[in-house]
Design an enzyme around this catalytic site. Structure first.
Site, PDB file in Angstrom:
ATOM      1  CD  GLU A 221      -1.937  -2.452   1.662  1.00 34.30           C
ATOM      2  OE1 GLU A 221      -0.752  -2.532   2.072  1.00 34.30           O
ATOM      3  OE2 GLU A 221      -2.652  -3.205   2.094  1.00 34.30           O
TER       4      GLU A 221
ATOM      5  CG  PHE B 297     -10.135  -8.703  11.426  1.00 35.35           C
ATOM      6  CD1 PHE B 297      -9.004  -9.127  11.802  1.00 35.35           C
ATOM      7  CD2 PHE B 297     -10.365  -8.795  10.128  1.00 35.35           C
ATOM      8  CE1 PHE B 297      -7.800  -9.676  11.020  1.00 35.35           C
ATOM      9  CE2 PHE B 297      -9.453  -9.322   9.164  1.00 35.35           C
ATOM     10  CZ  PHE B 297      -8.287  -9.643   9.646  1.00 35.35           C
ATOM     11  CD  GLN B 298      -7.461  -6.562   7.811  1.00 38.34           C
ATOM     12  OE1 GLN B 298      -8.577  -6.640   6.939  1.00 38.34           O
ATOM     13  NE2 GLN B 298      -6.566  -7.119   7.326  1.00 38.34           N
TER      14      GLN B 298
ATOM     15  CE  LYS C 220     -17.836  -5.750   3.903  1.00 40.23           C
ATOM     16  NZ  LYS C 220     -17.252  -7.150   4.314  1.00 40.23           N
TER      17      LYS C 220
END
Lengths: 571, 168
Positions: free
Chosen positions: A53, A115-116, A165
Site C-alpha cells: 500500500e 478486525f482490521q 463498509k
C-alpha cells in the site's frame, strides 16, 4: 419517474469519474471488497494492482508529479490504511495533490477494536491537508468533490477519505454537486498590488539580486515567468531541489541548486546578495544552513501561496501571499510600465563576481580502482539526454549526485522526495510516472539500500509493462549516513554497511532484465541495452564504497562554509 | 516564553474539529494554557477560545497554521486589541460552623455567589477576570478547598470589532 439507485461503492467510482480520474493505484482487502466489485463492473477507471500500500500512494504521487493531475490510491482498512502513512506524509511535505481512499469497518463497529480497524482519520491528521470519515452515503459525492478541490488548490497536498463498509453497501441516488461551499478554505491567488509594486522597486534598485525558484514555481507553472522576470531584472536564478527544472540549468544566468549539497557559487551568491526574491519555497533548513547567518544583510521578498511558509524560518521584508504565476505576471507588467532603471553596471559586476566563484573551485575526483558513482551518473545523463527522460530518485548520495550532475531544463522531469526524504519513494513513483506518461523514458536512480525498501514493485512493473530503468548505485553502504559517520562520527560505520541480493538474479526472477556493470566501458552498452529491452530493468552499478557527496555544507553551518573534498574547504 | 494571548477561533461544528486544533498545538510545540469550546447561536458553528503563550512570531505562526485548517473559518488574536475576558470558577468548601460567617463575607466582598449548601459543604460560584478568580482562591484557601473547577477563559473583542460571521 424514480431515480436509479446505486451502491455507495458505485457512487464513489462515479464521483471519481466526474473528477476526471482515469487511473488509480491500489490493493484490495476485506473492507473495500465492495469498491473492488464495482471496479470489476466498469471500464472507465483503470486500476493498477501494486504489491504494497505504501507503493500505491507513492505511485499516485509519482503520477501527480509527472502529469500535473491529482493521483488517487485505494486501500483497505487497518493495515492497508496504516501502510499508506509514509506516502501521505511524503506528498504532504512536498505539496503534491493526491486523494487516498481507505476502507473502514462498519459504522457500528468503529471504536470497538474490530478486525482490521484503525483510526486512520486520527492517525493521518497531522500528515495530510485534510481528511474525512464518511458516515452517510449521501455525503460521498460532496466529500469527493471537496477532497479533489482541497488536494489540487492552494498549496496542493494529500486528502484522505475513510469509507466505512456499510456506507459502501448502502443504496442511494447519485447526483454530483456543481459547486463547493467551504467557508474556511479560500486560498489567496492574487498578490497584493502594493506589495508587488514595492517588490518591483526593490528588485530594480538591487545591486546584487538573486532569485530562488522553489517547488511552488513548478506547481503554478510559472517557469516561463521566472525567466522573463530574471531577464528584466538581470538577476541570476538558483533553485531548490523541489524547484529543479523550473529554471533551465543550461542558461548562463542559472546558478543551479543551492543548499547543503548545492553549488557553492549558488550558496555564495545567496549569502552575498542584497535582495533575495524567494518564489514558492519554504526555506527548509537544507537550503538555509545556519538560519541566523542566512540572508543577514539582504532584503527578502517572499512569494508563496501558503501564508505559513512566509516568515516561518526566514523573516520576509516584503511578504506576498499568492500564486507565483499570478504574482510574477503582475510584477512583470509593473516592471515594463514603470520603465525602471536597473543599474546595469552593478549587475554586470555581480555576474562577473559569480563567474569568478564558478571558476575558482572544482571538486577533486575520488581516487579509486573501482567504478565511480559520479562517473556512472554523469554518463547516464549524457547517454539518456536525447530521450528527455523523467528521472526519479530514491534518497541519499545518489539523489544528490543526480540533482548535481543531471541538467534539467524543464519542470516535472525530476521526481524526488524532498521534505520527508523517503527511501523507497523513487521506484513506486517511477511506476506512477510510467502510468501517467507511457510514452516517456523513465529512470529510477537508486541506492542499494533504497531499492530494497520497495523492491517488490518490480512485479507491478512487469505486469503492466512499466519499463522503469532502475540504476542501482551499489556501494554496499547506506552511503549518505556513512558519509556523515566518516566525517562526524570518527568513521564508526554503525549499521550502515548493508548487503543486498544479486540484483541481476532478482530482476530475472521477476521476469525483468538484470545487468551488472563493474567497469567504466560497460556503462554505455548497459544503458543502451536497457533502453532497447522495452522491459523493466535493474542495472547494478557496482561502485566505490567510500565516495563522498561534495560540495557539502555540514548541518547547522552557514552556507558559505562549503567543503569540497575530504580535506579541502572552499574559502 | 512570551506573553499570554487569547485566540478566538470560529470553526464549523463537526466531529474532529477540536482534535485538529489541539493536534496542531501539540504537533508544533505550542502550549495551551486554557481552552473552551461550545456551539454558537447558529449550531453549525462552534467557538474555541485558547489561551497560549509565545512571542509575536510564534503567535503569528499559530494564527496562520490555524487558518490553514479547513474547518477553521476565522481566527482572531484578541490580545492585539483590548478584549472583554471572563471565566467561571466553582469552589467547594467544607467549612466549620464558626468559619461560615467569614466565608460568607468573602463571598460577598468578591461578588461571588453560593449556589449549593449542605450541612457540610458550601459551593461558591464566581465569574470574573483571571485576577478576580485568583483573589477569591487566595482568600478562601485557608478554609480548606475540597474541589476547584475553572472553565477556562472566554473572550470577545470590545466595541465594534468582532471575530465572527452572521449568527455565529
Amino acid at each position: 419517474m424514480t431515480k436509479e439507485l446505486y451502491s455507495g461503492a458505485e457512487i464513489i467510482l462515479k464521483s471519481l469519474v466526474k473528477e476526471g480520474v482515469k487511473e488509480i493505484f491500489g490493493y484490495p482487502g476485506g473492507q473495500v471488497i465492495k469498491i473492488y466489485d464495482a471496479l470489476y463492473n466498469q471500464n472507465e477507471i483503470k486500476h493498477y494492482l501494486v504489491r504494497h500500500e505504501q507503493a500505491a500512494v507513492h505511485a499516485a504521487e509519482g503520477y501527480a508529479r509527472a502529469t500535473g493531475k491529482c493521483g488517487v490510491a485505494l486501500v483497505t482498512s487497518g493495515p492497508g490504511a496504516c501502510n499508506t502513512i509514509t506516502g501521505i506524509a511524503n506528498a504532504y511535505y512536498d505539496g503534491y495533490p493526491i486523494v487516498v481512499l481507505t476502507g473502514q469497518v462498519g459504522l457500528a463497529q468503529i471504536g470497538n477494536d474490530a478486525f482490521q480497524e484503525a483510526d486512520i482519520v486520527g492517525i493521518t491528521r497531522s500528515c495530510c491537508k485534510h481528511n474525512y470519515l464518511v458516515k452517510d452515503i449521501k455525503d460521498i459525492p460532496r466529500v469527493i468533490k471537496e477532497a479533489f478541490h482541497i488536494a489540487t488548490t492552494g498549496k496542493p497536498g494529500p486528502v484522505v477519505i475513510d469509507l466505512p463498509k456499510d456506507v459502501q453497501t448502502a443504496k442511494s441516488t447519485f447526483e454530483y454537486p456543481e459547486t463547493i461551499k467551504l467557508a474556511g478554505y479560500n486560498p489567496n491567488y492574487k498578490g497584493h498590488p502594493l506589495q508587488m509594486a514595492k517588490a518591483v522597486r526593490m528588485l530594480a534598485e538591487a545591486h546584487r539580486p538573486v532569485i530562488i525558484s522553489g517547488g511552488g514555481v513548478l506547481m503554478s507553472g510559472a517557469h516561463n515567468e521566472v525567466q522573463k522576470l530574471a531577464e528584466l531584472v538581470q538577476a541570476p536564478v538558483t533553485h531548490t531541489l523541489m524547484g529543479t527544472g523550473t529554471y533551465p540549468d543550461s542558461l548562463d544566468s542559472s546558478l543551479g541548486m543551492l543548499g547543503m549539497h548545492g553549488n557553492y557559487w549558488a550558496n555564495y551568491a545567496v549569502v552575498h546578495a542584497d535582495v533575495i526574491l524567494a518564489l514558492g519555497t519554504r526555506f527548509n533548513d537544507r537550503i538555509t544552513g545556519c538560519l541566523k547567518r542566512f540572508a543577514r544583510d539582504s532584503h527578502v521578498i517572499h512569494v508563496d501561496i501558503d501564508p505559513c511558509s512566509i516568515s516561518k524560518n526566514v523573516k520576509a521584508d516584503i511578504p506576498i501571499v499568492g500564486d507565483v504565476k499570478n504574482v510574477l505576471l503582475g510584477m512583470i507588467e509593473l516592471f515594463k510600465k514603470e520603465d525602471l532603471n536597473i543599474y546595469l553596471d552593478d549587475k554586470k559586476k555581480w555576474f562577473s563576481q559569480i563567474d569568478e566563484w564558478k571558476q575558482k573551485r572544482a571538486i577533486p575526483p575520488f581516487a579509486s580502482d573501482k567504478l565511480s558513482a559520479i562517473t556512472v551518473i554523469q554518463k547516464l545523463y549524457e547517454i539518456t539526454k536525447k530521450y528527455n527522460p523523467i528521472v526519479c530518485t530514491e534518497v541519499g548520495q545518489h539523489q544528490m549526485w543526480t540533482a548535481q550532475l543531471f541538467q534539467f531544463n524543464e519542470p516535472r522531469k525530476l521526481i524526488t522526495s524532498g521534505g520527508l526524504g523517503t527511501m523507497g519513494f523513487g521506484f513506486p513513483a517511477a511506476l506512477g510516472a510510467c502510468a501517467g506518461k507511457p510514452e516517456q523514458l523513465v529512470l529510477n536512480i537508486a541506492g542499494d539500500g533504497s531499492i530494497q525498501m520497495n523492491i517488490q514493485e518490480l512485479a507491478t512493473c512487469v505486469d503492466y509493462g512499466f519499463n522503469v530503468i532502475n540504476c542501482i548505485i551499489d556501494n554496499g553502504y547506506l552511503g549518505m549516513v556513512r558519509q556523515w559517520q566518516e566525517k562526524l562520527f570518527n568513521k564508526h560505520y554503525s549499521e550502515t554497511q548493508i548487503s543486498g541480493p544479486d540484483f541481476v538474479k532478482v530482476a530475472e526472477a521477476y521476469g525483468a532484465v538484470g545487468i551488472r556493470v563493474e567497469k567504466e566501458e560497460e556503462i554505455e552498452p548497459a544503458i543502451l541495452k536497457a533502453i532497447e529491452a522495452k522491459k523493466p530493468v535493474f542495472i547494478d552499478f557496482v561502485v566505490e564504497n567510500f565516495e563522498m557527496v561534495y560540495p557539502w555544507v555540514l548541518a547547522g553551518e552557514p552556507l558559505t562554509k562549503v567543503l569540497l573534498s575530504n580535506d579541502c574547504a572552499a574559502k | 516564553m512570551g506573553v499570554f494571548h487569547t485566540i478566538s477561533i470560529l470553526v464549523t461544528n463537526e466531529s474532529g474539529v477540536l482534535s485538529r486544533v489541539v493536534d496542531l498545538f501539540s504537533g508544533r510545540g505550542y502550549n495551551i494554557e486554557s481552552l473552551t469550546v461550545a456551539p454558537t447561536v447558529d449550531r453549525l458553528y462552534s467557538r474555541i477560545t485558547i489561551v497560549t503563550d509565545g512571542d509575536s512570531d510564534a503567535i503569528e505562526q499559530i494564527n496562520k497554521q490555524l487558518n490553514r485548517l479547513i474547518p477553521v473559518i476565522k481566527v482572531g488574536d484578541l490580545s492585539l486589541s483590548e478584549a472583554l475576558e471572563c471565566e467561571v470558577a466553582l469552589v467547594k468548601l467544607n467549612c466549620k460552623d464558626e468559619e461560615r460567617s467569614d466565608v460568607l463575607r468573602i463571598v460577598e466582598a468578591t461578588g461571588s455567589k453560593i449556589i449549593d449548601v449542605t450541612d457540610k459543604a458550601y459551593t461558591i460560584q464566581t465569574v470574573g477576570s483571571e485576577k478576580q478568580i485568583q483573589a477569591l482562591v487566595e482568600l478562601i484557601k485557608p478554609y480548606g478547598v475540597k474541589e476547584f473547577v475553572r472553565s477556562g477563559k472566554i473572550a470577545m473583542s470590545k466595541g465594534n470589532q468582532f471575530v465572527s460571521i452572521k449568527n455565529a
